[in-house]
Design a protein around this motif. Sequence first.
Motif, short mmCIF file in Angstrom:
data_model
loop_
_atom_site.label_atom_id
_atom_site.label_comp_id
_atom_site.label_asym_id
_atom_site.label_seq_id
_atom_site.Cartn_x
_atom_site.Cartn_y
_atom_site.Cartn_z
N ARG A 39 0.86 -1.18 0.04
CA ARG A 39 0.04 -0.12 -0.09
C ARG A 39 0.84 1.16 0.06
NH1 ARG A 39 -3.05 3.31 3.78
NH2 ARG A 39 -1.76 2.85 5.41
N TYR A 40 0.52 2.15 -1.02
CA TYR A 40 1.28 3.31 -1.06
C TYR A 40 0.96 4.32 0.17
CZ TYR A 40 2.45 8.18 -2.51
OH TYR A 40 3.02 9.53 -2.34
N VAL A 41 1.94 4.91 0.91
CA VAL A 41 1.50 5.64 2.01
C VAL A 41 2.14 7.10 2.08
CG1 VAL A 41 1.18 3.75 3.65
CG2 VAL A 41 3.45 4.79 3.53
N GLY A 42 2.88 7.25 1.26
CA GLY A 42 3.41 8.81 1.21
C GLY A 42 4.88 8.75 0.44
N TYR A 43 5.42 10.05 0.56
CA TYR A 43 6.75 10.07 -0.04
C TYR A 43 7.58 10.89 0.91
CZ TYR A 43 5.76 14.91 -1.39
OH TYR A 43 5.73 16.29 -1.41
N ILE A 44 8.96 10.81 0.85
CA ILE A 44 9.87 11.51 1.61
C ILE A 44 10.92 12.21 0.79
CG2 ILE A 44 11.62 11.49 3.19
CD1 ILE A 44 10.26 8.56 4.40
N PRO A 45 11.10 13.60 0.61
CA PRO A 45 11.85 14.13 -0.18
C PRO A 45 13.42 13.61 0.46
CG PRO A 45 10.69 15.63 0.91
CD PRO A 45 10.15 14.39 1.50
N ILE A 46 14.31 13.34 -0.52
CA ILE A 46 15.68 13.06 -0.31
C ILE A 46 16.76 13.74 -0.75
CG2 ILE A 46 14.86 10.58 0.35
CD1 ILE A 46 16.14 9.48 -2.15
N LEU A 47 16.52 14.45 -1.71
CA LEU A 47 17.34 15.46 -2.13
C LEU A 47 16.88 16.67 -2.64
CD1 LEU A 47 20.30 16.10 -3.36
CD2 LEU A 47 19.73 14.98 -5.19
N GLN A 48 16.96 17.62 -2.22
CA GLN A 48 16.42 19.06 -2.49
C GLN A 48 17.47 20.01 -2.60
OE1 GLN A 48 13.72 20.06 0.51
NE2 GLN A 48 12.79 21.43 -0.51
N ARG A 49 17.13 20.85 -3.56
CA ARG A 49 18.10 22.04 -3.92
C ARG A 49 18.11 23.12 -2.97
NH1 ARG A 49 19.56 23.30 -9.72
NH2 ARG A 49 19.47 21.36 -10.63
N GLY A 50 18.86 24.21 -2.86
CA GLY A 50 18.72 24.99 -1.92
C GLY A 50 17.68 26.24 -2.13
N ASN A 51 17.05 26.19 -3.54
CA ASN A 51 16.10 26.81 -3.71
C ASN A 51 14.70 26.19 -3.40
OD1 ASN A 51 15.97 24.88 -5.74
ND2 ASN A 51 16.25 26.35 -7.53
N GLY A 52 14.92 24.94 -3.08
CA GLY A 52 13.42 24.64 -2.48
C GLY A 52 13.33 23.34 -3.26
N TYR A 53 13.53 23.39 -4.49
CA TYR A 53 12.90 22.14 -5.55
C TYR A 53 13.53 20.75 -5.09
CZ TYR A 53 11.39 25.94 -8.29
OH TYR A 53 10.83 27.09 -9.23
N ILE A 54 12.52 19.97 -5.12
CA ILE A 54 13.25 18.65 -4.77
C ILE A 54 13.44 17.77 -5.91
CG2 ILE A 54 11.96 16.38 -3.89
CD1 ILE A 54 9.96 18.21 -2.29
N GLU A 55 14.59 17.04 -5.83
CA GLU A 55 15.08 16.23 -7.03
C GLU A 55 15.11 15.07 -6.92
OE1 GLU A 55 19.16 17.61 -8.15
OE2 GLU A 55 18.58 19.32 -8.39
N GLU A 56 14.81 14.45 -5.65
CA GLU A 56 14.61 12.67 -5.37
C GLU A 56 13.72 12.71 -4.51
OE1 GLU A 56 19.02 11.09 -7.09
OE2 GLU A 56 18.36 11.07 -4.98
#
Length: 65
Positions: A39-56
Amino acid sequence: MYQYEYEKISVHATGVSITEYKTKNYKNKIEQRAKEGWRYVGYIPILQRGNGYIEEIDLVFEKEG
């Protein structure tokens, strides 16, 4: 007790002057895991740029077991 598994998804930048960030294949991954009993329960940002954009992100799945 629940088991948890994580699946990494990359977010890709597109565009020239206006940048958009898009994910690919996340729907297929969620649907495939559902067929396997997860069951899908959510996501966790693991790589984020300094400008706030999530990359992974990690998609989080759980299954009773």
